[in-house]
Each structure stands twice: as C-alpha cells, then as structure tokens.
Motif scaffolding. Structure first.
Motif, PDB file in Angstrom:
ATOM      1  N   LEU A   1       7.450   0.050   4.957  1.00 26.04           N
ATOM      2  CA  LEU A   1       8.533  -0.253   4.030  1.00 26.04           C
ATOM      3  C   LEU A   1       9.275   1.018   3.624  1.00 26.04           C
ATOM      4  O   LEU A   1      10.481   1.013   3.453  1.00 26.04           O
ATOM      5  CB  LEU A   1       7.966  -0.974   2.800  1.00 26.04           C
ATOM      6  N   ARG A   2       8.533   2.118   3.438  1.00 29.45           N
ATOM      7  CA  ARG A   2       9.119   3.435   3.213  1.00 29.45           C
ATOM      8  C   ARG A   2       8.321   4.450   4.003  1.00 29.45           C
ATOM      9  O   ARG A   2       7.107   4.546   3.816  1.00 29.45           O
ATOM     10  CB  ARG A   2       9.049   3.836   1.730  1.00 29.45           C
TER      11      ARG A   2
ATOM     12  N   ALA B   1       5.716   8.858  -1.607  1.00 32.76           N
ATOM     13  CA  ALA B   1       4.593   8.299  -0.853  1.00 32.76           C
ATOM     14  C   ALA B   1       5.158   7.351   0.195  1.00 32.76           C
ATOM     15  O   ALA B   1       6.271   6.837   0.047  1.00 32.76           O
ATOM     16  CB  ALA B   1       3.647   7.547  -1.793  1.00 32.76           C
ATOM     17  N   ALA B   2       4.413   7.157   1.268  1.00 38.26           N
ATOM     18  CA  ALA B   2       4.763   6.112   2.231  1.00 38.26           C
ATOM     19  C   ALA B   2       4.399   4.765   1.616  1.00 38.26           C
ATOM     20  O   ALA B   2       3.449   4.671   0.835  1.00 38.26           O
ATOM     21  CB  ALA B   2       3.990   6.311   3.523  1.00 38.26           C
ATOM     22  N   VAL B   3       5.157   3.737   1.949  1.00 37.34           N
ATOM     23  CA  VAL B   3       4.855   2.391   1.449  1.00 37.34           C
ATOM     24  C   VAL B   3       4.754   1.455   2.644  1.00 37.34           C
ATOM     25  O   VAL B   3       5.622   1.442   3.513  1.00 37.34           O
ATOM     26  CB  VAL B   3       5.921   1.899   0.455  1.00 37.34           C
ATOM     27  N   VAL B   4       3.661   0.718   2.689  1.00 35.87           N
ATOM     28  CA  VAL B   4       3.296  -0.064   3.860  1.00 35.87           C
ATOM     29  C   VAL B   4       2.918  -1.477   3.431  1.00 35.87           C
ATOM     30  O   VAL B   4       2.275  -1.666   2.400  1.00 35.87           O
ATOM     31  CB  VAL B   4       2.086   0.610   4.549  1.00 35.87           C
ATOM     32  N   ARG B   5       3.329  -2.465   4.211  1.00 33.28           N
ATOM     33  CA  ARG B   5       2.895  -3.839   3.981  1.00 33.28           C
ATOM     34  C   ARG B   5       1.417  -3.939   4.376  1.00 33.28           C
ATOM     35  O   ARG B   5       1.049  -3.577   5.494  1.00 33.28           O
ATOM     36  CB  ARG B   5       3.726  -4.785   4.843  1.00 33.28           C
ATOM     37  N   ALA B   6       0.577  -4.397   3.474  1.00 34.12           N
ATOM     38  CA  ALA B   6      -0.870  -4.401   3.702  1.00 34.12           C
ATOM     39  C   ALA B   6      -1.336  -5.730   4.282  1.00 34.12           C
ATOM     40  O   ALA B   6      -0.640  -6.737   4.199  1.00 34.12           O
ATOM     41  CB  ALA B   6      -1.606  -4.129   2.399  1.00 34.12           C
ATOM     42  N   ARG B   7      -2.522  -5.685   4.872  1.00 37.20           N
ATOM     43  CA  ARG B   7      -3.264  -6.907   5.190  1.00 37.20           C
ATOM     44  C   ARG B   7      -4.483  -6.926   4.264  1.00 37.20           C
ATOM     45  O   ARG B   7      -4.724  -5.970   3.532  1.00 37.20           O
ATOM     46  CB  ARG B   7      -3.613  -6.925   6.676  1.00 37.20           C
TER      47      ARG B   7
ATOM     48  N   VAL C   1      -5.276   4.713   8.767  1.00 32.86           N
ATOM     49  CA  VAL C   1      -5.470   3.484   8.002  1.00 32.86           C
ATOM     50  C   VAL C   1      -5.435   2.318   8.980  1.00 32.86           C
ATOM     51  O   VAL C   1      -4.491   2.188   9.760  1.00 32.86           O
ATOM     52  CB  VAL C   1      -4.373   3.320   6.934  1.00 32.86           C
TER      53      VAL C   1
ATOM     54  N   CYS D   1       0.850  -1.193   0.000  1.00 28.26           N
ATOM     55  CA  CYS D   1       0.000   0.000   0.000  1.00 28.26           C
ATOM     56  C   CYS D   1       0.888   1.247   0.000  1.00 28.26           C
ATOM     57  O   CYS D   1       1.796   1.367   0.823  1.00 28.26           O
ATOM     58  CB  CYS D   1      -0.827  -0.072   1.296  1.00 28.26           C
TER      59      CYS D   1
ATOM     60  N   VAL E   1       0.767   5.467   0.198  1.00 28.48           N
ATOM     61  CA  VAL E   1      -0.142   6.525   0.635  1.00 28.48           C
ATOM     62  C   VAL E   1       0.551   7.888   0.537  1.00 28.48           C
ATOM     63  O   VAL E   1       1.706   8.023   0.950  1.00 28.48           O
ATOM     64  CB  VAL E   1      -0.604   6.304   2.094  1.00 28.48           C
TER      65      VAL E   1
END
Lengths: 312, 312
Positions: free
Chosen positions: B8-9, B15-21, B122, A24, A26
């Motif tokens: 992740l970032r 942008a921010a990067v996130v491991r999703a569920r 989020v 994801c 954002v």
C-alpha cells in the motif's frame, strides 16, 4: 510481556509467527557505533543505545499512526563488547518495548567490527484509512508539532563539552538517553484526521521539507514559534547560535510534525492532550509554492539554517 | 514487481504499509564481511552477498511453509565500497526477490566499518495450521531432506585452494554464489502434513539436532543415506574427509529437513516433486531417546563428526 498475546511462535523457531491484523506497517532502523552513537568513545552507554535504536524505529510507526506490535533486534557485536553490555542493551530495549506494548519477537546476533543495532518494527491497523503518510498535506492546512524540540542537540553539545547547559543538564541528557516515541500521540493524531505526518528525526527543517515534497506543497514554518525544550535557548546562546537553531536542525527529537485543516485545530489539540499531555504547537501553514519548506524569521523573511553541523 | 500488489505504501514514507493476511511469519538474518562472506578479501562478489543474504532469510520462511511476502534490506556500507558494488548487491537481491514473488518494500542504508547486510523477511499464511515449526516430530516419523547437500562447503574448499573440485568446480561454485531458498517445497511439505521442519543452514548434523531438541525426540540419521551434491564426495576425498562430512557439517545448503509419518511418505514425495523437482531423500527416523540427533555410520555405529572447521 505486554503485547505478547499475538505471538504464536517466538524466538527459537526458523521464524517468529504472529497473529496479524489487516494492515501491516514495517520500518527498519540501523545504528552503528561511531556514526549514530559513540559507545567506544565513552559518550553513550549500551543501555542508551538499546533504548535509542528501538525508540527511533518505533517513532516511524508513530508517524504512521500505527499500533506498535513486534520488534526484531539484529545485533552486530564487536569483540571488545562485554556480555554485560550486550545484556544491558537488550534489557533497555526490552523495557521500552514493554512500556510501549511492543513484543520483542526475534532477531539475530552476529560478530561485527563495531556495535551495530538494526531494529525492525512491525505495527498494525485494522484499515489502511487509519494510517497517515507524508503525502496528504493540503494548501491551507496548519502545521503542528508535538512536544518540544532541540533537547537532544543541546545535550550533545553539553556532552561534548561545547556548552555547559547550566541548570538544565540532567533534563537535556535524559532526552538524548531515553527519547520517548510518540506512539499514543501518533494514533490520536491519525484518529483526529490529520492529513500528513512525519517524525522529527533529522530536525524539523529537514523533515518538514520531506513532508512538503511528498505532498507537493510548501510548508511555511515560523522559526520563532518552534517549541524549545527547557535549556535549549541557553545552550544555543552559549554556542553563539540563534535560539531556534537546535530546534530546527539538531535532530533526534522524535516528536511528530503534521498538517491538519484549520477547522480541525481544537479536535487535534484535544486528541494529543488525551493521549499524554506533551501538547501541540502550531508552527506554520501549508501554501502553494515550490514543494518543500520555507523557514521564516521574525520579520517574515526567509532564513537559511544548517550551517552548523550536528555530529551524532 | 511480482508480489507488489499487496504494497500500500513502499519506500519513501516513515514505514512501509502492506495488506496483511491472517498470520505473519518474520525472520531476520544478518551477514557481515569477514564473518559470513569475504568481500574485502576478494572471495565473494557484492552480487553474491546480496543474493545470499536474502536467500538465507527466505530459507527461514521456507522452513515454516510460509508464503514469502516482503523483504527489507538494512545495509551498512563501508567507505571503500563503490556505488557500483552497492547497486550490484541490491540488484542481485532484487532479482531473487522477483524470482520468489517477494517485494522489497523498504530498508535502511547507513555507514559501517564493514559491509553488513541485515535482511528482514515477512511471510504470510491464512491460518496458523498452515505453518510448520521445529517442534512437532513424533516417534516413528521418517526424517527427510530436499535436494542435495554439501556443495557450498565443497565450493568453499575449492575457492580457498584447499581442493580442486575436479570437473565440478562451476556447478559447486554456483551453489554457494546463488543458493535457491526452497519456498515452494516448504509450502508443499507443509501442505502435505509434515510434522516438523527446519532449513539446513548449519549442516544437517546441527540442524537435525535443533529439530530433535525442539521436538523432545531423537533423530537417527544414517550418514550413508545423505544425498551428496555432484563433486562433493571427490572434494571430501581430496580433503581427506569421509564422503559424508561436508554434507553433514558444511552448512549453507538451504535445503529443508523434515519429519513425516511413514504412511505419508508418498504424499510427501509427490508434493515436493510437484513443487519443483529437487526431490526428497529419506535419511533416518525419529525414535525415543535423549532429544537431539544420532549420526549412524555404515555398520549402525554412532559417529562423531564436526572436528573439521568450516570457515565462512
């Protein structure tokens, strides 16, 4: 609405609920009347504000190579703003959302002293490796940019009466009213294996420096190679500025600047061509040196720009 | 930072990067000086604003039963706001983020006419069925609420000099300065199978009506059963209001109101107890009737409230 298949719960509950993909991305982008646009002063329409606020946020997703998913609009509406203007703003953002496969899944509306538009965009990828940050440029890489630069800065000068823009006025104004975020190009570039990427929102002189610092490398950019939008050189001449000035420092271009290995050159060009046709221009290279950017003039001399203030 | 393992970032890229569920819940909440708090008027501190803005957004995730993941802060800072105040605001939000396992993963800072805080949160779940909307209440369900109500409205009256609050001043003020979003309770309630849930941000009279309308059912709420926070009845008496008034219409409580089948009663109570200990009070039932809420007085008569305006 395109892209809405992933929405499990839209506006009307405590939170929007969306089917996720594994990674994801954002970004949040806020614009305020008087700072980022001049609605009250009559220099921008509500429709333009809605488009630009969403475009600016989506441009950040483009620069990661993410697929755009959802957008959330937080609006601060001043007393004097009519309902028709608020609707025009939302309609304009909705049209851009539809055009980019983005679902507007929620938001908030409050009273504010000046029109404030804060847009959160959420993009998706199936794997972290599909996304590109600012930090991967390697010494020896070529520096490229999509499309053309300088039109928004030139349009602003025309709108403020500082230049006439001659025969290019309408084309220039369109670029500032309705910039197109390079989402398809961003994904194509990420897929083609570029090492680092950023969107050109502050002018390439500033954004290339961000990319250089994040990558701990020096980007040498040849100003004469910057791809000028039609009419920009003429406006610069009217303003008594070098032709490259607005392309380098005007900002709000929302093109993508990226670094790719030299052997990857044709693959990158083909990827951007297949994504839409705005094209790629190679404007420099990555070298060892103090992290940041070095702007080179026609004789290879280092040039200082930015004495000219661009008032948004 | 707790919760940061999924990042992740973080800030510093486009942008921010996130491991999703698999399922993503998003809410945006905006607060503006003069409307949602009174910083310039000296009635709120920057630290309180940072806490409340994040708490309010997290409360929406709590009401879905989502696990809080990331928060993004968009700040509009006015000229007169010192750097120390901006830092106090961010530190306070960061402390609440840490306490709730939320990672502040990005945001935006712009100039604004009045302090504006727009928070996007989020949250995550592994399956859609883990989350609870407003729309699932069934005829025959019991209506419950966590914790106690009315303290923020009472604190506001004290702060504005309309009441003294007697011996409860500090406890009341704490509830308005640093409300606690019921994230653990929300997940426990969702896990215990409640049918519908909402957070009590506008007062239970208003929020129960939202829930009733979304569920196409009538919530009968007995006002005498509302759990009053300590000192609230006394402040209501000072203001010449019925004891239930601030609990029903004061707002900003951030407790959770929910509907559950009668046979599920002890399971729900046990779930909330194990989540923290704020407790559950059963305040009414769901019946067939015009969708919305019906507020009942001591003799079972329908009562109209809300003539009293609560100025935030």
């Amino acid at each position: 609405m395109p892209g809405a298949a992933q929405i499990l719960r839209g506006p009307g509950d405590d939170a929007a609920v969306v089917r996720a993909r594994p990674v994801c991305a954002v970004s949040v982008d806020t614009m305020v009347d008087g700072t980022h646009f001049r609605l009250r002063a009559g220099e921008a329409s509500a429709a333009e504000v809605g488009h630009r606020a969403l475009a600016s946020a989506l441009s950040d997703l483009a620069a990661m190579g993410a697929q755009s998913g959802e957008a959330y609009l937080a609006l601060g509406l001043p007393e004097g703003l009519g309902e028709d203007q608020a609707l025009a703003l939302v309609r304009s953002a909705s049209a851009l959302a539809a055009a980019t496969g983005t679902a507007i899944a929620g938001g908030d509306v409050v009273a504010a002293a000046a029109l404030t538009v804060s847009v959160t965009v959420v993009g998706w990828a199936d794997d972290e490796s599909e996304l590109v940050g600012r930090d991967g440029a390697l010494v020896g890489d070529l520096v490229g940019v999509t499309g053309t630069l300088g039109a928004p800065g030139a349009a602003l000068a025309v709108r403020e009466g500082r230049a006439t823009g001659a025969g290019s006025i309408e084309r220039l104004l369109q670029r500032v009213r309705a910039p197109v975020p390079r989402l398809r190009e961003g994904r194509a570039l990420a897929g083609a294996g570029v090492h680092a990427m950023i969107d050109v929102s502050d002018g390439i002189a500033t954004d290339a420096a961000h990319l250089g610092r994040a990558s701990a490398a020096l980007l040498r950019v040849e100003l004469a190679r910057l791809p000028l939008a039609g009419g920009v050189a003429e406006v610069c001449a009217e303003l008594g500025l070098p032709a490259c000035e607005l392309a380098a420092t005007g900002g709000e271009d929302y093109e993508l600047c990226f670094c790719a290995s030299a052997e990857n050159r044709s693959r990158v060009e083909a990827a951007v061509d297949s994504a839409g046709g705005v094209g790629v221009t190679w404007i420099g290279e990555v070298v060892a040196g103090a992290p940041g950017v070095s702007l080179l003039g026609e004789r290879g001399n280092e040039v200082e720009l930015g004495g000219f203030e661009h008032r948004w």
